[in-house]
Each structure stands twice: as structure tokens, then as C-alpha cells.
Design an enzyme around this catalytic site. Sequence first.
Site, PDB file in Angstrom:
ATOM      1  NE  ARG A   1      15.517  -8.980  51.968  1.00 37.24           N
ATOM      2  CZ  ARG A   1      15.691  -8.984  50.652  1.00 37.24           C
ATOM      3  NH1 ARG A   1      16.910  -8.955  50.143  1.00 37.24           N
ATOM      4  NH2 ARG A   1      14.665  -9.061  49.840  1.00 37.24           N
TER       5      ARG A   1
ATOM      6  CB  SER B   1      -1.183 -14.991  50.955  1.00 37.14           C
ATOM      7  OG  SER B   1      -0.528 -14.275  49.937  1.00 37.14           O
TER       8      SER B   1
ATOM      9  CG  ASP C   1       8.454  -5.287  51.554  1.00 40.16           C
ATOM     10  OD1 ASP C   1       8.077  -4.303  50.905  1.00 40.16           O
ATOM     11  OD2 ASP C   1       9.315  -6.090  51.129  1.00 40.16           O
TER      12      ASP C   1
ATOM     13  CB  CYS D   1       6.895  -1.442  46.432  1.00 41.43           C
ATOM     14  SG  CYS D   1       5.695  -2.764  46.337  1.00 41.43           S
TER      15      CYS D   1
HETATM   16  N1  SAH Z   1       9.594  -8.623  52.052  1.00 44.28           N
HETATM   17  C1  SAH Z   1       9.879  -9.522  50.947  1.00 44.28           C
HETATM   18  C2  SAH Z   1       9.185  -9.117  49.674  1.00 44.28           C
HETATM   19  C3  SAH Z   1       7.674  -8.994  49.780  1.00 44.28           C
HETATM   20  S1  SAH Z   1       6.842  -9.094  48.278  1.00 44.28           S
HETATM   21  C4  SAH Z   1      11.401  -9.634  50.765  1.00 44.28           C
HETATM   22  O1  SAH Z   1      12.162  -8.912  51.429  1.00 44.28           O
HETATM   23  O2  SAH Z   1      11.848 -10.444  49.961  1.00 44.28           O
HETATM   24  C5  SAH Z   1       5.199  -9.235  48.733  1.00 44.28           C
HETATM   25  C6  SAH Z   1       4.780 -10.591  49.251  1.00 44.28           C
HETATM   26  O3  SAH Z   1       3.444 -10.450  49.729  1.00 44.28           O
HETATM   27  C7  SAH Z   1       4.721 -11.737  48.245  1.00 44.28           C
HETATM   28  O4  SAH Z   1       5.514 -12.795  48.712  1.00 44.28           O
HETATM   29  C8  SAH Z   1       3.238 -12.174  48.197  1.00 44.28           C
HETATM   30  O5  SAH Z   1       3.095 -13.587  48.131  1.00 44.28           O
HETATM   31  C9  SAH Z   1       2.735 -11.661  49.504  1.00 44.28           C
HETATM   32  N2  SAH Z   1       1.304 -11.292  49.601  1.00 44.28           N
HETATM   33  C10 SAH Z   1       0.560 -10.595  48.731  1.00 44.28           C
HETATM   34  N3  SAH Z   1      -0.656 -10.319  49.236  1.00 44.28           N
HETATM   35  C11 SAH Z   1      -0.681 -10.864  50.487  1.00 44.28           C
HETATM   36  C12 SAH Z   1      -1.652 -10.896  51.540  1.00 44.28           C
HETATM   37  N4  SAH Z   1      -2.837 -10.288  51.412  1.00 44.28           N
HETATM   38  N5  SAH Z   1      -1.322 -11.510  52.687  1.00 44.28           N
HETATM   39  C13 SAH Z   1      -0.124 -12.122  52.830  1.00 44.28           C
HETATM   40  N6  SAH Z   1       0.835 -12.111  51.874  1.00 44.28           N
HETATM   41  C14 SAH Z   1       0.561 -11.490  50.717  1.00 44.28           C
END
Ligand code: SAH
Length: 407
Positions: A213, A258, A311, A351
Amino acid sequence: MTVAKVTIKKGREKPIRNRHPWVFSGAVSSAVNAVDGRLVTVVDHKDRFLARGYWNSKSQIQVRILSWEDEAIDDAWWRRMFSRAWGARVQNQARAGLPDNQACRIVNAENDYMPGLVIDRYGDCFVLQAQTLFIDRNKDKIANILHLHFDARHVFERSDIDLRRQEGLDPTVGALIGGPPPDSLILNEGALYHVDIVRGHKTGFYLDQRRNRQKLHDLVQSCASDSPPSLLNLFSYSGGFAIAAQRGSNLRAVNVDSSRAALELAEKNFALNEYDKRSSGASAEHIQADCFDYLRYCVGEGARFDYVVLDPPKFAGQKRQVARAARGYKDLNLKAFRIVKEGGYLMTFSCSGAVSRDLFHKIVFAALADSGRQAQIVEQISAAPDHPVALTFPEGEYLKGLLLRVY
Ligand code: SAH
């Protein structure tokens, strides 16, 4: 006291000698007096000492190794291990130039030679995750040591992970020491973040992405121009990348996730940083959507962004899920390439522990080829230095990313 002893099959001791911390059931020739969740001594077929670890017959990984020395695993051992891990954090954090040690992972399980144990600290509130039966049995003792010797006022357990089922354990959440953690915990990394220890993802925050970040923030700063740049932050959770990138800039961010709860936290974070009250023009939109659908929509609309962050959550925890995960990553990256402006940036991650860095590069390469764009690797990125990876444990390198400049 009877000694619990696990004998390794002839020719299968090499990984242990090479200090890999896992012993799979196929390598074990016999187990005498071994009790699930208790210590065992590991010996080779000639009864020579190899290591000390803990046993769980229910798990495919029957022994996890704690030490390659013939030493006692007692309170003094835990204290030594915690001191060592904490000392490394202090040094590495300073080297990485992060603002402070207020929040950081202090024990990264196998990678800190304490398999099955994760400890994150947010100031004097420590969050413990017990991934295995042995750690679960010892968690009160561990919490007590953290309280007595490492200034932990609260030790809160967030062991709500699927991995525990393989050990015959249910998910568990609750206070171990000091009652419930403070309701509102605010992390200051230049930008401010709400951390929800009880209900948030992981132990309340994605600490592993802190340095990345910061990288995005630095990039936005160095590319500053009069017209507000745009960021599409996909899988945004609490908006971490957008919040960091907006500090000191007029960035227009779109967070997509989501989860309604995640976006509510993102809105709270945005308000906390008061970007909306500044005249800079910085703004944030929070969109609840499936990121696959949203990307398709952006491509269809011909949308373009200066920065795209991708991510996604873990698509493959195990080898048999890799092919499906690869298709998911390719689809996301292909569409992401199509919506980055000429000369803009894509920060893309995986990840998934089961997807190697090499494979991840190949997938992103294939996506790029199909997109008809060009891209340069500006930097290969990984988890922050408080998430070190033991060199003898490649499985520990779960987070890999690429910062790409796209043409
Ligand atoms: N980039 C974030 C961490 C991401 S974790 C940070 O820096 O803090 C992954 C995220 O993806 C979670 O919040 C989860 O709710 C979301 N997620 C999982 N599957 C998804 C999908 N198909 N579409 C949108 N969001 C999704």
C-alpha cells in the site's frame, strides 16, 4: 515420563535434515507412545535423533517440527523464540522504513519455526491464531507468556479458519487474556485505518499488504499531475490500497468488493481520513459487486483507470485447485490489462500458497498476450517484512505480486 518417539523410514529423513518443518504420514515407519497434540521426538531408522516436534495422527502432516536440537520445549523455549521473532521484526521494520511497530505480525508460524502459530499485534492487543491441536492445547500458556513478558494487555483468539478441521478442531474466537479487545482500534500508518479485531478478516486487517500500500502511495505521489488520477481497487476489503494512495493526493478511487460489511468499513476509513472534507478533489466510490462481473462491465463500457489493484482472495489452497485458480487469475488479469490507461499501472497479486511465483508470472504473461497490450515489470512484490519466509519452507511464500507499467 515415557518418551514419545516417531521413527522415520529409511531414506525419508532428508527433508527433515534440510529443516523442512513437516513430516507427512508416508514418511513415518512407527510411532510409539505418540499422543495427538503432544510432543514427540523424531529419530531416523537407526534411532538417531533428528528433531523434536508435535504429533497429530488425524492430520496428513503427522509431525510439525519445533526444534532440530535435542532441547526441552518449555516456557523458557517459548520466551526465547518470541524474543527472537520480535527482535527480527524491530530490525526489519526499521529497514523497511515503516512508520512504527504499532501493528505487526510477530509470529509467522512455520516461517518463524513455531508451526501452527500466528500472532499479530496491534499495540498492546495481541491476536493469536492456533492452527493445530498442539498449539490449541498450549494457547493459554502462550497467551500468559505474551502477557507477562511482551506487554500484551489483551490476547484475543481468532482461530476461525478452515485449516483447523484437518486437525479435528472447530473454529474458535474469544478472549484469552484481558477480556474483549477495544471496540475501536485505529491504526496510524500515515493514513488511518479502523481495525476490527473481533469481526474483521484474518486477525482484523491485511497486515501483509502494508508495504505494498505504501508503494502505491509513493507511486501516486511521484506521478502527481493536475488532473485527478483514477484508481480501481478490486477486492478492496476495507479500502486499504485506496486509503493509502489517496493520502496527499487528489485521487478518485473506486473500491469494489462483494462484501457489504467490508465496504462499510471502507466507507468508515474514508471518513476517518477526512479526504471528503478537503478541497483536493479526492473521492471514493464503494461498489458492492462480484469483481469478475464488474471487470466485464468496465471492459464493455470502455472504462480506463490510471491505477488498477487486483488483490483477490486465495483461489487455491491445495495443488488440486491450481488449474481452476489459474483460469480465474488469467480472466481477471486479462480484463484488468484492458482497462489500464496507456502508461498506467497494474498491481496484481496471488495469495494462493499452491500457486508458485513462477506459475503466477506465466499466468499474467498469458493474460497480457491475449490482451494485446505491453507491460513491464517495475517491481516484483511480496508480503511485508514482518511476514518472513523460511528459506527451507517454500510453502511459506503465499503472497506474490507484480507491479506492472502498461502500454
Ligand atoms: N486488498 C485488500 C484485501 C483483499 S482480501 C486489502 O488490502 O485489505 C479479498 C477480498 O475479496 C475480501 O474482502 C472479500 O470480501 C472479497 N471477495 C471475495 N470474492 C470476491 C468476488 N468474487 N468479488 C468481489 N469481492 C470478492
